[in-house]
Every structure is written in C-alpha cells, then in structure tokens.
Design an enzyme around this catalytic site. Structure first.
Site: not given
Ligand code: DGP
Length: 114
Positions: A30, A87, A94-95, A100-102
C-alpha cells in the site's frame, strides 16, 4: 477497465512494489501504509468490490484470500497476527473501485476498528 488504478497496476502500466504474483491475483505494498506491514491483494480482472467478485468468480475470491494469507506468512506476521479488510462503499471509505483486500500486521491493531 480503462482509468482504473488497480487495473493499471495489474497490467504493469503503473508501478507498484510487488509482494506476490499469482495467476489471477496480485499482492503489492500500500502506498499509504497504516501498519508496518500493509499489503493490498487484488484480482487481476476488474470487479468493483468484494460482493461483485464473490458473486462473479468465487474461485478468484478463494485465490485472493489464499494470496493474502501467503503474503502474511511471507512478511512474517502470520504468527503474531494480521487483519484482512475489504472496504466496500462510501461509509467504509472505499476509495479505489477495484476489489482489494488490505492485509495489515506488525503492530497491535486494536479492536474495534474506527
Ligand atoms: P480503500 O480506501 O479501501 O479503497 O483503499 C485504497 C488503498 O489504496 C489506500 O490504502 C491507499 C492505496 N493506494 C492508493 N493509490 C495507490 C497507488 O497508486 N499505489 C499503491 N500501491 N497503493 C495505492
């Protein structure tokens, strides 16, 4: 899908620090880690969220979860414990609209989550 960040990572068009590569799933770090270990596991194919993937392709959902566990083992947090989080939707923040699974670990994560 065009204009999807995680489709771009799956295609190798957008750089990411890869942790594990499987035939239909991929694990990478992340960009904004919330714990010493913070990995995202995605399906290579585009699905908007957990519910969409679970209904469309349960086999990939199973691979996604196995990849998450294997990444936790590889990172050395499986024994001390880790959290896996999907999320889904606005209230869950959720962004990125690609499933995706954290996988979080390496510190006491507290409970309940915020
Ligand atoms: P969510 O809020 O559950 O949709 O998590 C999205 C996650 O994605 C957030 O923890 C940050 C991560 N993220 C956003 N942009 C990028 C990227 O360009 N590369 C990586 N590796 N992670 C990203």
């Amino acid at each position: 899908m065009t204009d999807c960040l995680f489709c771009g990572i799956a295609a190798g068009d957008i750089p990411a620090t890869l942790v594990l590569e499987r035939s239909r799933t991929l694990a990478f770090r992340d960009l904004n880690p919330q714990a010493p270990t913070h990995i995202l596991v995605i399906a290579r194919d585009h699905h908007a969220d957990m519910g969409a993937l679970a209904h469309a392709d349960p086999e990939v959902m199973a691979e996604l979860m196995a990849t998450a566990h294997d990444a936790a083992v590889q990172e050395g947090v499986a024994e001390t414990g880790y959290r896996s989080v999907f999320n889904s939707g606005r209230d869950a923040h959720q962004s990125v609209q690609h499933v995706h699974l954290h996988v979080l670990g390496g510190r006491n994560l507290g409970w309940p989550p915020g």
